[in-house]
Design an enzyme around this catalytic site. Sequence first.
Site, mmCIF file in Angstrom:
data_model
loop_
_atom_site.group_PDB
_atom_site.id
_atom_site.type_symbol
_atom_site.label_atom_id
_atom_site.label_comp_id
_atom_site.label_asym_id
_atom_site.label_seq_id
_atom_site.Cartn_x
_atom_site.Cartn_y
_atom_site.Cartn_z
ATOM 1 N N THR A 96 -9.124 3.710 7.764
ATOM 2 C CA THR A 96 -8.560 3.040 6.572
ATOM 3 C C THR A 96 -9.273 1.725 6.267
ATOM 4 O OG1 THR A 96 -6.797 1.854 7.756
ATOM 5 C CG2 THR A 96 -6.264 4.058 6.937
ATOM 6 N N ASP A 133 0.816 -1.222 0.000
ATOM 7 C CA ASP A 133 0.000 0.000 0.000
ATOM 8 C C ASP A 133 0.847 1.268 0.000
ATOM 9 O OD1 ASP A 133 0.667 -0.709 2.647
ATOM 10 O OD2 ASP A 133 -0.977 0.488 3.445
ATOM 11 N N LEU A 154 -6.871 0.350 1.665
ATOM 12 C CA LEU A 154 -6.003 1.404 1.114
ATOM 13 C C LEU A 154 -5.481 2.293 2.244
ATOM 14 C CD1 LEU A 154 -8.118 2.192 -2.079
ATOM 15 C CD2 LEU A 154 -5.930 0.978 -1.963
ATOM 16 N N HIS A 155 -4.745 1.655 3.202
ATOM 17 C CA HIS A 155 -4.270 2.394 4.378
ATOM 18 C C HIS A 155 -3.456 3.636 3.981
ATOM 19 C CE1 HIS A 155 -5.202 -1.092 6.927
ATOM 20 N NE2 HIS A 155 -4.482 -1.854 6.137
ATOM 21 N N ASP A 156 -2.309 3.388 3.360
ATOM 22 C CA ASP A 156 -1.386 4.496 3.089
ATOM 23 C C ASP A 156 -1.930 5.457 2.023
ATOM 24 O OD1 ASP A 156 0.134 3.236 4.955
ATOM 25 O OD2 ASP A 156 1.669 2.498 3.581
#
Length: 314
Positions: A198, A19, A240-242
């Site tokens: 997130t 990510d 889609l954390h980052d």
Amino acid sequence: MMADGTLTPVLMDVDTGVDDAMALALAWAAPQIELVGVTTVAGNVTLDQATTNTLRVLNTIGATDLPVYRGMSRPLVRDHFDAAHFHGNDGLGGALFPDRERSVEAMTAPEFIVQSARNYQGSLTLCFVGPLTNLAVALSLEPDLPDMVDHVVVMGGAFQMPGNATATAEFNIAVDPEAAEQVARSALAVVWIGLDVTHSTNLYREDWDLIDDSATGGPKVVREVCRQAFEARFADLMHLHDPLAVGVLQDPSLIVGVDLPVTVDTSVRQTAGTTRMMLDESTHTNQLVAVEVDAARFRELFGSVLGIPLSDRE
Ligand code: BDR
Ligand code: CA
């Protein structure tokens, strides 16, 4: 974008796994952001692997002149543990990206963070999507750093929900709780983008299926880094954390935040790395903890900025 219409200068700190790679591609493509450089840290994979991955991703998206600075190879006081079980042994799910002859800069990541803050005279935004080790070291090199940067967006923490590294701690904070605690205690203006938000932002298998195998640039990054998860692990979705942290840089109205002090558990117990908001309104804080996200609007931004088609699934 800054109030005067100029681009927002952003320094990104990454531990390039799957990510992070998508976040770099998103930041590079974002019309409001001027990336000033990328710093690397041990996290998802070792520092060496994270740095190699970062260079490969930057080569793939055409960011061949963007300077890269190596940072800390281990957390401040603890042993490093990685997340190779999730990101693949190479951190990029085996994605075959061009490995062009290209070197990193001589300066260390913490030194570059401090130097950039000086150069940009208060207008620089920092975006941290790995363990916070480089930021903690930068704070010790330059205690006035909080007055020298605009704000910091951090992907990290699990405030009102279970963790993903341990029962209560999110990975980036669990890897280096002492660094996170120093950041939380500093006067830095921090926006915490934790699992609370997130986990609502996803790339679905149906989205990934729509990306062409012959895609190039950012779409190629998304297609290739997720291949192992969707094809070998039969995942249904990727969080889609980052990329969400980068989305918030572009459009802060994507999240609703709570302005409360943050504490980080630095004990030697199982709870190390747990992040909490303190219900103490008497304490002045510069922290904003994201508690809600407009996931549909973020999906739209992610797809349109990267130029990838997205399915109707939400
Ligand atoms: C975070 O941990 C890492 O594995 C990801 O890259 C992300 O930064 C999510 O908990
Ligand atoms: Ca990361």
